[in-house]
Write a protein that holds these residues in place. Structure first.
Motif, PDB file in Angstrom:
ATOM      1  N   GLY A 269       0.794  -1.224   0.000  1.00  0.00           N
ATOM      2  CA  GLY A 269       0.000   0.000   0.000  1.00  0.00           C
ATOM      3  C   GLY A 269       0.825   1.271   0.000  1.00  0.00           C
ATOM      4  N   ILE A 270       2.139   1.156   0.111  1.00  0.00           N
ATOM      5  CA  ILE A 270       2.919   2.393   0.254  1.00  0.00           C
ATOM      6  C   ILE A 270       4.044   2.520  -0.775  1.00  0.00           C
ATOM      7  CG2 ILE A 270       4.687   1.621   1.963  1.00  0.00           C
ATOM      8  CD1 ILE A 270       3.921   4.290   3.495  1.00  0.00           C
ATOM      9  N   SER A 271       4.413   1.404  -1.413  1.00  0.00           N
ATOM     10  CA  SER A 271       5.617   1.451  -2.242  1.00  0.00           C
ATOM     11  C   SER A 271       5.495   0.591  -3.499  1.00  0.00           C
ATOM     12  CB  SER A 271       6.792   0.932  -1.396  1.00  0.00           C
ATOM     13  OG  SER A 271       8.007   1.089  -2.038  1.00  0.00           O
ATOM     14  N   LYS A 272       6.052   1.106  -4.595  1.00  0.00           N
ATOM     15  CA  LYS A 272       6.023   0.337  -5.853  1.00  0.00           C
ATOM     16  C   LYS A 272       6.933  -0.896  -5.750  1.00  0.00           C
ATOM     17  CE  LYS A 272       5.907   4.378  -8.469  1.00  0.00           C
ATOM     18  NZ  LYS A 272       6.773   5.256  -9.186  1.00  0.00           N
ATOM     19  N   ASN A 273       8.077  -0.708  -5.137  1.00  0.00           N
ATOM     20  CA  ASN A 273       9.029  -1.818  -5.005  1.00  0.00           C
ATOM     21  C   ASN A 273       9.308  -2.093  -3.532  1.00  0.00           C
ATOM     22  OD1 ASN A 273       9.780  -2.013  -7.935  1.00  0.00           O
ATOM     23  ND2 ASN A 273      10.329   0.118  -7.514  1.00  0.00           N
ATOM     24  N   VAL A 274       9.402  -3.364  -3.211  1.00  0.00           N
ATOM     25  CA  VAL A 274       9.647  -3.748  -1.816  1.00  0.00           C
ATOM     26  C   VAL A 274      10.785  -4.766  -1.782  1.00  0.00           C
ATOM     27  CG1 VAL A 274       8.670  -4.773   0.269  1.00  0.00           C
ATOM     28  CG2 VAL A 274       7.192  -3.465  -1.272  1.00  0.00           C
ATOM     29  N   LYS A 275      11.764  -4.483  -0.939  1.00  0.00           N
ATOM     30  CA  LYS A 275      12.840  -5.460  -0.761  1.00  0.00           C
ATOM     31  C   LYS A 275      12.665  -6.067   0.625  1.00  0.00           C
ATOM     32  CE  LYS A 275      17.734  -5.849  -0.735  1.00  0.00           C
ATOM     33  NZ  LYS A 275      18.953  -5.130  -0.564  1.00  0.00           N
ATOM     34  N   THR A 276      12.615  -7.392   0.712  1.00  0.00           N
ATOM     35  CA  THR A 276      12.409  -8.018   2.018  1.00  0.00           C
ATOM     36  C   THR A 276      13.738  -8.522   2.587  1.00  0.00           C
ATOM     37  OG1 THR A 276      11.869 -10.091   0.907  1.00  0.00           O
ATOM     38  CG2 THR A 276      10.015  -8.742   1.609  1.00  0.00           C
ATOM     39  N   VAL A 277      13.906  -8.322   3.876  1.00  0.00           N
ATOM     40  CA  VAL A 277      15.110  -8.804   4.568  1.00  0.00           C
ATOM     41  C   VAL A 277      14.643  -9.645   5.761  1.00  0.00           C
ATOM     42  CG1 VAL A 277      17.248  -8.152   5.743  1.00  0.00           C
ATOM     43  CG2 VAL A 277      16.370  -6.701   3.906  1.00  0.00           C
ATOM     44  N   ASP A 278      14.971 -10.932   5.732  1.00  0.00           N
ATOM     45  CA  ASP A 278      14.522 -11.870   6.768  1.00  0.00           C
ATOM     46  C   ASP A 278      15.525 -11.861   7.923  1.00  0.00           C
ATOM     47  OD1 ASP A 278      13.746 -14.000   8.307  1.00  0.00           O
ATOM     48  OD2 ASP A 278      13.547 -15.414   6.640  1.00  0.00           O
ATOM     49  N   LEU A 279      15.102 -11.327   9.054  1.00  0.00           N
ATOM     50  CA  LEU A 279      16.005 -11.243  10.214  1.00  0.00           C
ATOM     51  C   LEU A 279      16.225 -12.601  10.876  1.00  0.00           C
ATOM     52  CD1 LEU A 279      14.510  -7.984  11.831  1.00  0.00           C
ATOM     53  CD2 LEU A 279      16.633  -8.150  10.508  1.00  0.00           C
ATOM     54  N   GLY A 280      15.458 -13.589  10.454  1.00  0.00           N
ATOM     55  CA  GLY A 280      15.571 -14.925  11.058  1.00  0.00           C
ATOM     56  C   GLY A 280      16.606 -15.808  10.381  1.00  0.00           C
ATOM     57  N   LEU A 281      17.245 -15.314   9.316  1.00  0.00           N
ATOM     58  CA  LEU A 281      18.241 -16.146   8.626  1.00  0.00           C
ATOM     59  C   LEU A 281      19.549 -16.097   9.389  1.00  0.00           C
ATOM     60  CD1 LEU A 281      17.646 -15.253   4.858  1.00  0.00           C
ATOM     61  CD2 LEU A 281      16.829 -17.248   6.133  1.00  0.00           C
ATOM     62  N   ARG A 282      19.992 -17.276   9.814  1.00  0.00           N
ATOM     63  CA  ARG A 282      21.244 -17.341  10.573  1.00  0.00           C
ATOM     64  C   ARG A 282      22.430 -17.070   9.663  1.00  0.00           C
ATOM     65  NH1 ARG A 282      19.565 -22.466  12.076  1.00  0.00           N
ATOM     66  NH2 ARG A 282      21.373 -23.457  11.131  1.00  0.00           N
ATOM     67  N   ASP A 283      23.496 -16.595  10.222  1.00  0.00           N
ATOM     68  CA  ASP A 283      24.765 -16.442   9.496  1.00  0.00           C
ATOM     69  C   ASP A 283      24.624 -15.589   8.244  1.00  0.00           C
ATOM     70  OD1 ASP A 283      25.639 -18.300  11.386  1.00  0.00           O
ATOM     71  OD2 ASP A 283      25.141 -19.979  10.061  1.00  0.00           O
ATOM     72  N   LYS A 284      23.660 -14.682   8.229  1.00  0.00           N
ATOM     73  CA  LYS A 284      23.550 -13.803   7.061  1.00  0.00           C
ATOM     74  C   LYS A 284      23.587 -12.372   7.591  1.00  0.00           C
ATOM     75  CE  LYS A 284      21.157 -13.596   2.659  1.00  0.00           C
ATOM     76  NZ  LYS A 284      20.520 -12.322   2.467  1.00  0.00           N
ATOM     77  N   VAL A 285      24.521 -11.592   7.060  1.00  0.00           N
ATOM     78  CA  VAL A 285      24.638 -10.208   7.513  1.00  0.00           C
ATOM     79  C   VAL A 285      23.371  -9.461   7.106  1.00  0.00           C
ATOM     80  CG1 VAL A 285      26.008  -8.089   7.231  1.00  0.00           C
ATOM     81  CG2 VAL A 285      27.130 -10.325   7.268  1.00  0.00           C
ATOM     82  N   VAL A 286      22.850  -8.622   8.014  1.00  0.00           N
ATOM     83  CA  VAL A 286      21.640  -7.869   7.703  1.00  0.00           C
ATOM     84  C   VAL A 286      21.998  -6.749   6.716  1.00  0.00           C
ATOM     85  CG1 VAL A 286      19.778  -6.469   8.682  1.00  0.00           C
ATOM     86  CG2 VAL A 286      20.690  -8.388   9.980  1.00  0.00           C
ATOM     87  N   GLU A 287      21.329  -6.774   5.548  1.00  0.00           N
ATOM     88  CA  GLU A 287      21.660  -5.782   4.510  1.00  0.00           C
ATOM     89  C   GLU A 287      21.268  -4.372   4.924  1.00  0.00           C
ATOM     90  OE1 GLU A 287      20.527  -6.788   0.414  1.00  0.00           O
ATOM     91  OE2 GLU A 287      20.332  -8.830   1.197  1.00  0.00           O
ATOM     92  N   LYS A 288      22.044  -3.407   4.479  1.00  0.00           N
ATOM     93  CA  LYS A 288      21.777  -2.006   4.838  1.00  0.00           C
ATOM     94  C   LYS A 288      20.624  -1.463   4.004  1.00  0.00           C
ATOM     95  CE  LYS A 288      25.968  -1.449   7.038  1.00  0.00           C
ATOM     96  NZ  LYS A 288      25.810  -2.842   7.412  1.00  0.00           N
ATOM     97  N   PRO A 289      19.813  -0.560   4.579  1.00  0.00           N
ATOM     98  CA  PRO A 289      18.716   0.001   3.794  1.00  0.00           C
ATOM     99  C   PRO A 289      19.186   1.087   2.819  1.00  0.00           C
ATOM    100  CG  PRO A 289      18.680   0.889   6.027  1.00  0.00           C
ATOM    101  CD  PRO A 289      19.808  -0.087   5.973  1.00  0.00           C
ATOM    102  N   ASN A 290      18.479   1.160   1.675  1.00  0.00           N
ATOM    103  CA  ASN A 290      18.764   2.182   0.667  1.00  0.00           C
ATOM    104  C   ASN A 290      17.530   2.961   0.258  1.00  0.00           C
ATOM    105  OD1 ASN A 290      21.487   2.060  -0.125  1.00  0.00           O
ATOM    106  ND2 ASN A 290      21.099  -0.020  -0.877  1.00  0.00           N
TER     107      ASN A 290
END
Ligand SMILES: Cc1cc2nc3c(=O)[nH]c(=O)nc-3n(C[C@H](O)[C@H](O)[C@H](O)COP(=O)(O)O)c2cc1C
Ligand code: SF4
Ligand code: SF4
Length: 253
Positions: free
Chosen positions: A26-47
């Motif tokens: 409802g707010i954005s044309k494009n959405v990038k999802t970041v799953d905080l539950g994935l182990r051993d994966k660095v949390v990507e920075k927002p842009n």
């Protein structure tokens, strides 16, 4: 509409993700999802132009893993919307806690919501939510947040909750695997805390690490992963009265 929004979510059984995605649609044309539950994966920075952070409510608080993973981010004044998603009982201090964590990371929280999803332990409570009615109200809220952002309003939100927060949940139990378990390893890979390992053809769960998030129960293809029956029955009894109650989503702008 915004061009790009990032949705950071922790969603062991999918309800939080679903609610967060409706808002983002409802707010954005494009959405990038970041799953905080994935182990051993660095949390990507927002842009993007907006960061949406969505967390489930566990015992009236946010799961500690959410705060831990968000600690990897720098907000640098970016605008954020926070969503706490709860199973039709109560969200208590979870929204205040999530907002404090997100603000401490340097984000500016412009809006917050408490949204209802099916209870991940007692599935008859909040069954099927978020449903069509929720979808409509979440999309309306997204429209209002967009208007607020377009007006250039930088007013922060005030949300309910108490500090010091209520005590965190501590239950010295974990889900168990039934003899029908095929040792496929799916539960080990989805566990956000690395609490499960396969050892000598049996599934071993570390009670110290388990946060009782239900991801393994939900992911098991054999329905061989369950809560110990006495605990399942106790939870269903405790929450039973909420089967016929419909809590409404709450919005803070
Ligand atoms: C350990 C645990 C504790 C929970 N505590 C609460 C609670 O305090 N209040 C509530 O309304 N729902 C509670 N729930 C239900 C979840 O908040 C709800 O089902 C949420 O949608 C789960 O998110 P998910 O579907 O993304 O996994 C709890 C669920 C679990 C597994
Ligand atoms: S996901 Fe289910 S079948 Fe696979 S190892 Fe875990 S409990 Fe066993
Ligand atoms: S073992 Fe515990 S922490 Fe790991 S997925 Fe299962 S319920 Fe969640």
């Amino acid at each position: 509409m915004l061009n790009m929004t990032e949705l950071y979510y922790f969603s062991p059984t999918g309800g939080t993700k679903k609610a967060g995605e409706i808002f983002c649609e409802g707010i954005s044309k494009n959405v990038k999802t970041v799953d905080l539950g994935l182990r051993d994966k660095v949390v990507e920075k927002p842009n993007g132009e907006l960061v949406v952070v969505a967390a489930p409510v566990f015992g009236g608080r946010i799961p500690s893993i959410v705060a831990e993973r968000l600690n990897e981010l720098e907000g640098s004044g970016r605008k954020a919307v926070t969503l706490v998603v709860y199973g039709n009982r109560a969200y208590e201090d979870a929204m205040l806690e999530l907002n404090n964590v997100v603000k401490e990371r340097g984000f500016q929280v412009v809006a917050s919501a408490a949204l209802v999803a099916q209870h991940s332990i007692a599935s008859e409570v909040g069954k099927g939510r978020p449903d069509d009615q929720d979808r409509k109200s979440i999309l309306e809220f997204a429209g209002k947040v967009l208007e607020k952002m377009e007006r250039g309003s930088d007013g922060s939100v005030k949300v309910p909750g108490n500090y010091p927060y209520k005590n965190g949940m501590s239950m010295p139990v974990t889900p168990i695997s039934l003899p029908s378990c095929k040792q496929c390893g799916k539960c080990t890979s989805v566990c956000p805390t690395g609490a499960i390992r396969l050892e000598n053809n049996t599934v071993v769960t570390d009670a110290e690490k388990c946060i009782l998030c239900m991801a393994c129960v939900s992911a098991c293809p054999e329905q061989a992963r369950i809560l110990p029956p006495p605990l399942q029955e106790k939870m269903e009894q405790m929450l039973g009265a909420l089967k016929s109650v419909r809590r409404e989503n709450e919005y803070f702008l």
